[in-house]
Design an enzyme around this catalytic site. Structure first.
Site, mmCIF file in Angstrom:
data_model
loop_
_atom_site.group_PDB
_atom_site.id
_atom_site.type_symbol
_atom_site.label_atom_id
_atom_site.label_comp_id
_atom_site.label_asym_id
_atom_site.label_seq_id
_atom_site.Cartn_x
_atom_site.Cartn_y
_atom_site.Cartn_z
ATOM 1 N N ASN A 16 5.108 -9.260 6.062
ATOM 2 C CA ASN A 16 4.645 -10.619 5.721
ATOM 3 C C ASN A 16 5.601 -11.294 4.745
ATOM 4 O O ASN A 16 5.839 -12.502 4.845
ATOM 5 C CB ASN A 16 3.227 -10.571 5.149
ATOM 6 C CG ASN A 16 2.185 -10.505 6.249
ATOM 7 O OD1 ASN A 16 1.971 -11.475 6.966
ATOM 8 N ND2 ASN A 16 1.569 -9.342 6.408
ATOM 9 N N ARG A 93 -2.963 -2.754 -5.021
ATOM 10 C CA ARG A 93 -3.681 -2.561 -6.286
ATOM 11 C C ARG A 93 -4.750 -3.637 -6.396
ATOM 12 O O ARG A 93 -4.481 -4.804 -6.069
ATOM 13 C CB ARG A 93 -2.749 -2.687 -7.510
ATOM 14 C CG ARG A 93 -1.524 -1.833 -7.494
ATOM 15 C CD ARG A 93 -1.779 -0.356 -7.344
ATOM 16 N NE ARG A 93 -2.601 0.224 -8.399
ATOM 17 C CZ ARG A 93 -3.046 1.485 -8.365
ATOM 18 N NH1 ARG A 93 -2.765 2.262 -7.343
ATOM 19 N NH2 ARG A 93 -3.777 1.950 -9.352
ATOM 20 N N ILE A 94 -5.922 -3.254 -6.851
ATOM 21 C CA ILE A 94 -6.971 -4.251 -7.070
ATOM 22 C C ILE A 94 -6.745 -4.879 -8.440
ATOM 23 O O ILE A 94 -6.568 -4.178 -9.437
ATOM 24 C CB ILE A 94 -8.365 -3.604 -6.957
ATOM 25 C CG1 ILE A 94 -8.581 -3.187 -5.498
ATOM 26 C CG2 ILE A 94 -9.452 -4.576 -7.412
ATOM 27 C CD1 ILE A 94 -9.833 -2.390 -5.254
ATOM 28 N N ASN A 109 -3.977 -14.305 -0.869
ATOM 29 C CA ASN A 109 -3.870 -12.979 -0.246
ATOM 30 C C ASN A 109 -3.979 -13.137 1.267
ATOM 31 O O ASN A 109 -4.573 -14.088 1.753
ATOM 32 C CB ASN A 109 -5.033 -12.108 -0.753
ATOM 33 C CG ASN A 109 -5.024 -10.714 -0.141
ATOM 34 O OD1 ASN A 109 -3.994 -10.051 -0.090
ATOM 35 N ND2 ASN A 109 -6.173 -10.259 0.345
ATOM 36 N N HIS A 111 -5.412 -10.997 4.603
ATOM 37 C CA HIS A 111 -6.270 -9.857 4.957
ATOM 38 C C HIS A 111 -6.378 -9.788 6.480
ATOM 39 O O HIS A 111 -6.589 -10.815 7.124
ATOM 40 C CB HIS A 111 -7.657 -10.043 4.328
ATOM 41 C CG HIS A 111 -8.583 -8.922 4.626
ATOM 42 N ND1 HIS A 111 -8.508 -7.708 3.971
ATOM 43 C CD2 HIS A 111 -9.582 -8.802 5.536
ATOM 44 C CE1 HIS A 111 -9.433 -6.896 4.463
ATOM 45 N NE2 HIS A 111 -10.101 -7.537 5.411
HETATM 46 C C1 GRF Z 1 -0.974 -6.556 6.354
HETATM 47 O O1 GRF Z 1 -1.710 -6.171 7.478
HETATM 48 C C2 GRF Z 1 -1.835 -7.376 5.417
HETATM 49 O O2 GRF Z 1 -2.777 -8.153 6.079
HETATM 50 C C3 GRF Z 1 -2.521 -6.314 4.603
HETATM 51 O O3 GRF Z 1 -1.546 -5.315 4.409
HETATM 52 C C4 GRF Z 1 -0.599 -5.375 5.476
HETATM 53 C C5 GRF Z 1 0.755 -5.548 4.843
HETATM 54 O O4 GRF Z 1 1.778 -5.448 5.783
HETATM 55 N N1 GRF Z 1 -3.054 -6.863 3.388
HETATM 56 P P1 GRF Z 1 3.256 -5.861 5.390
HETATM 57 O O5 GRF Z 1 3.643 -5.009 4.171
HETATM 58 O O6 GRF Z 1 3.273 -7.317 5.079
HETATM 59 O O7 GRF Z 1 4.095 -5.508 6.586
#
Ligand code: GRF
Length: 217
Positions: A16, A93-94, A109, A111
């Site tokens: 991402n 980490r939360i 974020n 998800h």
């Molecule tokens: C993704 O699926 C995101 O939605 C989740 O953790 C994963 C991270 O993947 N929170 P990357 O490190 O961005 O490849």
């Protein structure tokens, strides 16, 4: 308009992060990735940031006795870099209410489910077990409760016969890579407002309803 200064917080492979880097390569994108912070020195995403010439910092939670010190260090680093928007992208980490409130409405974020369904981990198995016809991903503002907060962008992804969690994860991930840059772009363009904990988007174009059936009607 000045580009938003974005920091991306990661723990792992950073796909991402890569999507955000690629989007910001375009001069018309209203945000630049100014800083990447990882809480693990071996996070694959660090290499992606270095390849793109982006400043990286490793702030390892294990170097601190308490969460407070870890988060204070992240906070100081973000402030020192004059960051406008913080993107959590696979950051494992939360964060405590102290940090979340300090960055309220400047902390988002991604998800891998259509929130509020399937919070927490293992979302794709959760979706398969529930038998939903669509799952997807969500970009949202962060609130102290996990996987909670005003929703900015979602993408629906169909669940198809024969899907495994891995197949579904790959299909959702491709959607994530489009959603995160879109959310950052909308924020950078100043089109997002949070009112009564709901996001309002100026000039949002609704999707094509024919694409919303699974199976096709
Ligand atoms: C993704 O699926 C995101 O939605 C989740 O953790 C994963 C991270 O993947 N929170 P990357 O490190 O961005 O490849």
């Amino acid at each position: 308009m000045a580009r938003l200064r974005v920091a991306v917080l990661i723990s792992g492979r950073g796909s991402n992060l890569q999507a955000l880097i690629d989007a910001s390569d375009d001069d018309s994108f209203p945000a630049e990735i100014a800083l990447v912070i990882a809480n693990q020195g071996d996070a694959g995403g660090l290499m992606r940031a270095k390849d793109a010439g982006i400043r990286t910092e490793i702030i390892n939670h294990r170097s601190f006795n308490a969460k407070q010190g870890f988060e204070a260090s992240i906070d100081a680093t973000l402030r020192g870099a004059r960051i406008d928007l913080v993107c959590l992208a696979g950051f494992m980490r939360i964060l405590t209410p102290w940090f979340v409130e300090r960055w309220r409405d400047r902390l988002i974020n991604i998800h891998p489910s259509l929130l509020p369904a399937f919070k927490g981990l293992d979302t794709h198995n959760q979706a398969l077990e529930a038998g939903v016809r669509f799952t997807g991903c969500t970009v949202h503002y962060v609130r102290p409760e996990m996987d909670d907060g005003p929703i900015i962008v979602q993408a629906a992804v169909p669940v198809i016969a024969g899907d495994t969690a891995d197949l579904l994860a790959a299909r959702v991930l491709a959607a994530e890579h489009r959603c995160y840059p879109l959310a950052v772009r909308l924020i950078g363009e100043g089109r997002i407002r949070v009112r009564n904990e709901v996001v309002e988007i100026a000039d949002a174009v609704p999707p094509d309803e024919d694409a919303m059936f699974n199976p096709i009607a």
